[in-house]
Design a protein around this motif. Structure first.
Motif: not given
Length: 268
Positions: A24-49
């Motif tokens: 219930l606290l998770a902001p996204y689903g556990p298997t939900e994928m974002f844009e592979m070309s820009t979002m894969r293995t991104q370090a912690p950020s505001v959008a993805h803490p």
């Protein structure tokens, strides 16, 4: 000095609460994928803490969903280990010298075989297992310490005036166990369960990390670390945050067991 178990229990309750309401606290689903070309293995950020993994999935969401998986597997494994250990320990204490000797020698022989090696052999032989069967496998290899502790505590209880009086009055064995012995064993079993839980969490994580436990894409704390792909420094968030979760859970369970086992009896 009497040591208070409440802080350790509060920490354990908080972690259990995360496992229960984590999705219930998770902001996204556990298997939900974002844009592979820009979002894969991104370090912690505001959008993805807690960053993203190589498949552009949110690590925080997978960590929260993985908490439920890892803690439920460990909890079921502990239930199995406690049930088997209590059965063997109480039977050994009540069954006479021959039964006690036989069961304790069996326990010692089983305990002498390294548990992690047994799990690796069984998991490799059986192949990937569903979570429930995986939990049963961990539980069936972890009952021995509970059996020894229960047998020792049962022997001590049987020597008390209360239990000696009940046996002298001819209280039937099943009623003696159900009404007198098991309630007195509850503190010992809680402590033994805490120790077993502290062992089950890293075992589940380790086997899942090796691909022998929870299978991808389902998240667990162990297989999230696998997503680092051997680049521990470069993809540090995939290792650091699941490891912190594992350490905090093991520490809380260990502290609960330590406080309960180390608590002096009233009047001392």
């Amino acid at each position: 000095m009497k040591r208070d178990a409440r802080p350790a229990l509060l920490l354990a309750a908080a972690l259990l609460g995360v496992a229960v309401i984590g999705p219930l606290l998770a902001p996204y689903g556990p298997t939900e994928m974002f844009e592979m070309s820009t979002m894969r293995t991104q370090a912690p950020s505001v959008a993805h803490p807690l960053g993203t993994d190589p498949l552009a999935r949110d690590v925080l969401s997978r960590l929260l969903y993985g908490a439920r998986t890892s803690i439920l597997i460990a909890g079921l494994a502990v239930s199995v280990a406690l049930s088997l250990g209590t059965l063997v320990g109480v039977t050994a204490a009540l069954g006479g010298r021959f039964t006690e000797s036989l069961l304790m020698r069996l326990t010692d022989a089983t305990l002498a075989f390294p548990r992690i090696l047994a799990l690796l052999l069984l998991a490799a032989t059986l192949g990937p297992l569903p979570p429930i069967q995986f939990a049963l496998l961990i539980g069936f290899t972890g009952w021995m310490n509970t059996a020894r502790l229960t047998r020792q505590e049962t022997g001590r209880l049987l020597a008390t005036e209360h239990l000696r009086g009940a046996r002298a009055l001819g209280v039937p064995g099943p009623r003696l166990i159900r009404r007198h012995l098991l309630p007195a064993l509850v503190p010992t079993l809680i402590a033994a369960g805490s120790v077993a839980f502290a062992a089950a969490i890293p075992l589940e994580a380790g086997l899942s990390f090796l691909g022998l436990g929870v299978q991808l894409p389902d998240p667990s704390w162990g297989n999230i670390i696998t997503e680092a792909e051997g680049r521990v420094v470069r993809h540090w968030w995939l290792v650091f945050f699941p490891t912190i979760a594992i350490v905090a859970t093991v520490l809380s369970a260990t502290l609960v067991a330590e406080r309960l086992l180390g608590r002096p009896e009233p009047g001392r």
